[in-house]
Design an enzyme around this catalytic site. Structure first.
Site, PDB file in Angstrom:
ATOM      1  N   PRO A   1       0.815  -1.222   0.000  1.00 22.83           N
ATOM      2  CA  PRO A   1       0.000   0.000   0.000  1.00 22.83           C
ATOM      3  C   PRO A   1       0.843   1.264   0.000  1.00 22.83           C
ATOM      4  CG  PRO A   1       0.075  -0.948   2.204  1.00 22.83           C
ATOM      5  CD  PRO A   1       0.802  -1.906   1.306  1.00 22.83           C
TER       6      PRO A   1
ATOM      7  N   ASP B   1      -1.792   2.943   2.635  1.00 24.70           N
ATOM      8  CA  ASP B   1      -1.056   3.123   3.886  1.00 24.70           C
ATOM      9  C   ASP B   1      -1.437   4.498   4.429  1.00 24.70           C
ATOM     10  OD1 ASP B   1       0.669   2.277   5.805  1.00 24.70           O
ATOM     11  OD2 ASP B   1       2.416   2.132   4.508  1.00 24.70           O
TER      12      ASP B   1
ATOM     13  N   TRP C   1       5.314   0.508  10.465  1.00 24.68           N
ATOM     14  CA  TRP C   1       5.722  -0.724   9.790  1.00 24.68           C
ATOM     15  C   TRP C   1       5.033  -1.948  10.383  1.00 24.68           C
ATOM     16  CZ3 TRP C   1       7.832  -0.532   5.233  1.00 24.68           C
ATOM     17  CH2 TRP C   1       8.582   0.596   4.862  1.00 24.68           C
TER      18      TRP C   1
ATOM     19  N   GLN D   1      13.379  -2.308   0.581  1.00 23.78           N
ATOM     20  CA  GLN D   1      12.381  -2.993   1.408  1.00 23.78           C
ATOM     21  C   GLN D   1      12.900  -4.289   2.002  1.00 23.78           C
ATOM     22  OE1 GLN D   1      10.013  -1.443   2.399  1.00 23.78           O
ATOM     23  NE2 GLN D   1       9.207  -0.039   0.869  1.00 23.78           N
TER      24      GLN D   1
ATOM     25  N   TRP E   1       9.504  -3.326   4.306  1.00 23.85           N
ATOM     26  CA  TRP E   1       8.288  -4.138   4.226  1.00 23.85           C
ATOM     27  C   TRP E   1       8.562  -5.634   4.152  1.00 23.85           C
ATOM     28  CZ3 TRP E   1       4.572  -5.192  -0.306  1.00 23.85           C
ATOM     29  CH2 TRP E   1       3.324  -5.597   0.186  1.00 23.85           C
TER      30      TRP E   1
ATOM     31  N   LYS F   1      18.709   9.854  -6.699  1.00 25.22           N
ATOM     32  CA  LYS F   1      17.449   9.140  -6.566  1.00 25.22           C
ATOM     33  C   LYS F   1      16.306  10.030  -7.037  1.00 25.22           C
ATOM     34  CE  LYS F   1      14.564   6.616  -3.262  1.00 25.22           C
ATOM     35  NZ  LYS F   1      14.368   6.199  -1.845  1.00 25.22           N
TER      36      LYS F   1
ATOM     37  N   LYS G   1      10.508  13.867  -6.018  1.00 24.82           N
ATOM     38  CA  LYS G   1       9.558  14.910  -6.398  1.00 24.82           C
ATOM     39  C   LYS G   1      10.090  16.285  -6.029  1.00 24.82           C
ATOM     40  CE  LYS G   1       6.393  12.512  -4.263  1.00 24.82           C
ATOM     41  NZ  LYS G   1       5.147  12.070  -3.598  1.00 24.82           N
TER      42      LYS G   1
END
Length: 772
Positions: free
Chosen positions: A68, A107, A579, A615, A619, A652, A655
């Protein structure tokens, strides 16, 4: 007959040379929009799911976990890359005959939501949240986390990604949260959740601890920072120093955190390191005449500071050498007197030399300053020696009244005043600037500190070996991640701090007595358990059951273990690490175990999951932790772990940096299929990094999409005119028919068969780039 066959034919061709419905020079974005409109009107996605049976106990289902995202910001290329994989694999499995449900999730908890709410509300300090009230702040959080849901749906749909938005789940849903507190209660009942007091990474801006795994997710968490380092002297004193002839010798310790020196409580040396005693040289020092004590191997680097013209001169002046083991137990003159009252602070065993295997001669002086409240290793060494952990910093990272000379100063701002004090006291041997890689908060981007805090932990170290065993049951792409980045992380896994001193999240369902004289701890794992003990459910202003703060905090009851009846059971104010929500997704999305228990038992672990390489510490890791602890199973059986998407400047994709082409502009200019191909055919799916540039997308159109279209156009040109204008309809071929075909036709069929076999093998093993 006119191609495409599933569309009604126009009344007349647009030209004599152009077949009905298939232009020679297509407008790719317009064609995609046409396809999307057709899918929507036709209900193609839903039909593709419903047309395939689940099979007994879900045996024909392919279980896909959709990680999510947060909906308080727009997608970037990292989301798009993962999103395309999340479409390619389920589509392929659907084509293979499996039922693949693709439920989207959101999320919604944690610092990302809180920081956005703070920005909207103009909040700059945590105390302002308390002033406005938790209810009002959390209401703002709730509103902010779903700000961009429609934009996300537009992006995902424009990708031509099939997703079930209608039956989405949100981590703020009461059903999801109930499953999360159930999981915590299960851990507690198994002895795998406990309360402790440990040094943890701590964000003073957000006023909450972080877990060590959060520092390992992204390379940009560690960033270069220039700090002041100091080398400080500690004169040896006491009977043992007298007996060894070391009284008055000044041990020299080096630190990159001068702000921790007012809480220095010990020094550490290496048992097998050789230490040298050397007097001050002819040029003198800023810290007295010595003599000084430091590691022999590091002495040349301090020659100038000790008053010698050359390193060889300093080495030649050494009067004595001792092993670190000989220095154990020596007492020294403390730097400050703030904690001198041993009866008040329990410091009777402080300010002594300890021996530690963590001391090296790689840098510094070979003597380590220990402040147990601000270093994990420091705390462990001092605890073993009976030296207390003494805090001098508040939740905002400012010195408290216990350090009156520096009270109210933020720790980093206090470095220079502390250094000036050390210089004035004649204890400063060297000061220098030092550029080093330093951890920063992954959300607010401020430098972290390490600080002793009370926290609830998951006892990961107790089942770490089982996590390593279960990892062998997971098929990783690329394969080396299993025993490499992920496997190595598992080997060093520490207990997981799950407490967050914040507001918007799943509450830690722990109630404690407010009177230490009558201790009691209660842990709850369901609405029913709460109602049974408190006589009611936590409800929000609308009267709905709601586990969020402040409604959950309102549940109190008399302490059953207090015969006086004066003490009350109150919930601890912390919320769970976000998390924990994410790691609970497989069972919480279906409200297990309160609903769908049979379904979950036959659909866990999941068949497939995909995210970027970070991750492995996020996650993927927390899914694995909770699945092992709760179910003794891996959470997923196959995983693609792709690399990092970089912007056109090599950094990286971000935005805030605006270093990548706008996705919607690329869709509108070249089409989503071109973006899909440029990402799916790249090495990023094998763990490498990918620079997103418009030129790559343009090349995908020129080299792949247009040649394919031209081939299709050529086919339709003749297929539509075949059989005296009645058109050609492709049919499956059997062996008898193939045998009668011309050799070139048989060759093309054979090559097509090879292609099908190669693509099938590649996709069966999740080698998407190889299938392109």
């Amino acid at each position: 007959m006119a191609y495409p066959l599933h569309r009604p034919a126009p009344s007349a061709p647009s030209s004599q040379s152009e077949p009905l419905g298939v232009p020679a020079s297509p407008d790719l974005p317009a064609l995609e929009q046409d396809v999307l409109a057709y899918w929507k009107a036709d209900g193609t996605f839903v039909a593709s799911v419903e047309a395939r049976e689940a099979g007994p106990d879900g045996s024909n289902e392919f279980v896909f976990y959709d990680g999510p995202p947060f909906a308080n910001g727009l997608p970037h290329y990292g989301h798009l890359l993962t999103g395309y994989v999340k479409d390619v694999v389920p589509r392929y499995q659907t084509m293979r005959g499996h039922r693949v449900e693709r439920r989207f999730g959101w999320d919604t908890h944690g610092l990302p939501a809180e920081l956005e709410a703070e920005r909207i509300l103009g909040i700059t300090d945590k105390s302002q949240i308390e002033e406005m009230g938790i209810a009002a702040f959390n209401a703002a959080c709730r509103e902010s986390v779903l700000t961009y849901t429609h934009e996300w749906e537009d992006y995902v749909t424009r990708q031509a990604r099939w997703v079930d938005f209608e039956h989405d789940y949100k981590t703020l849903d009461p059903t999801f949260m109930e499953s999360v507190i159930w999981a915590f209660k299960q851990l507690y009942d198994k002895g795998l959740a406990y309360s402790g007091y440990r040094v943890l990474p701590y964000c003073w801006r957000d006023q909450t601890p972080l877990s060590n795994h959060e520092l390992g997710m992204d390379a940009d968490v560690y960033r270069d920072r220039q700090d002041q380092t100091v080398s400080v002297t500690f004169p040896l004193v006491g009977e043992r120093a007298e007996a060894l002839g070391l009284a008055g010798v000044r041990a020299v310790a080096w630190t990159t955190t001068p702000w921790t020196l007012p809480t220095n409580e010990a020094l550490a040396v290496g048992a097998d390191i050789t230490y040298a005693v050397v007097p001050a040289g002819p040029a003198g020092t800023s810290a007295g005449t010595g003599p000084f004590l430091l590691a022999r191997d590091l002495l040349p680097g301090y020659a100038k500071d000790l008053g010698y013209a050359a390193p060889d001169d300093a080495v030649a002046a050494v009067s004595r050498e001792l092993s670190g083991a000989e220095l154990a137990g020596l007492r020294y003159e403390r730097l400050f007197d703030y904690f001198a009252d041993a009866e008040k602070y329990g410091t009777q065993d402080a300010w002594q030399v300890l021996v530690g295997d963590f001391v090296t001669t790689e840098d510094g002086t070979g003597i380590v300053h220990l402040a147990p409240a601000y270093g994990e290793v420091d705390q462990g060494a001092c605890d073993a020696a009976g030296i207390p952990t003494l805090l001098s910093v508040d939740d905002a990272g400012k010195f408290t009244a216990v350090l009156p000379d520096f009270e109210g100063q933020q720790v980093f701002d206090a470095n220079m005043p502390i250094i000036r004090r050390l210089r004035d006291d004649g204890r400063l041997l060297r000061q220098a600037s030092y550029v080093h890689s330093y951890p920063h908060c992954w959300r607010c981007r401020n430098p972290l500190i390490y600080k002793a805090v009370s926290s609830w932990f998951v006892r990961v170290t107790q089942f770490r070996d089982r996590m390593i065993e279960l990892n062998q049951q997971i098929a990783w792409t690329p394969e080396h991640i299993r025993d490499g980045q992920f496997g190595k992380w598992l080997e060093g896994a520490r207990d997981w701090s799950v407490s967050r001193n914040r507001y918007w999240g799943t509450p830690i369902p722990v109630w404690v007595s407010d009177d230490p004289a009558h201790p009691r701890v209660d842990v709850y794992g369901s609405f029913a358990e709460l109602e049974a003990d408190f006589g009611r459910l936590p409800r929000n202003e609308a009267g709905e059951p709601d586990l969020h703060r402040p409604f959950i905090d309102e549940l109190t009851r008399p302490n059953p273990d207090d015969p006086t009846g004066h003490s009350t059971m109150r919930r601890i104010p912390d919320v769970l690490d976000v998390w924990f929500d994410s790691g609970s997704m497989p069972y919480a999305q279906v409200h297990y175990p309160f609903e769908n228990a049979d379904w979950f038992e036959h659909h866990f672990p999941g068949d497939f999951i995909v995210e970027y390489v970070g991750q492995t510490r996020g996650w993927f890791y927390l899914l694995h932790v909770l699945a092992t602890a709760l179910f003794d199973r891996p959470a997923f059986t196959s995983v693609i772990c792709h690399g990092i998407v970089l912007g056109d400047d090599g950094r990286k994709a971000s935005k805030s940096l605006r270093n990548f082409p706008d996705p919607m502009e690329m869709f509108d200019t070249y089409g989503s299929d071109a973006v899909r191909w440029s990402l799916m055919s790249s090495p990023v799916l094998r763990g490498g990094n990918l620079v997103v540039a418009e030129e790559n997308i343009r090349e995908a159109v020129r080299q792949v999409v247009l040649p394919l279209w031209s081939t299709y156009y050529f086919f339709t040109l003749y297929a539509g005119a075949a059989d005296e204008g009645r058109g050609y309809l492709a049919r499956a071929v059997d062996d008898e028919r193939v045998a009668g075909l011309p050799v070139m036709d048989r060759y093309l069929l054979a090559r097509t068969g090879e292609l099908v076999a190669q693509v099938t093998a590649a996709l069966d093993s999740y080698e998407i780039a190889a299938a392109c």
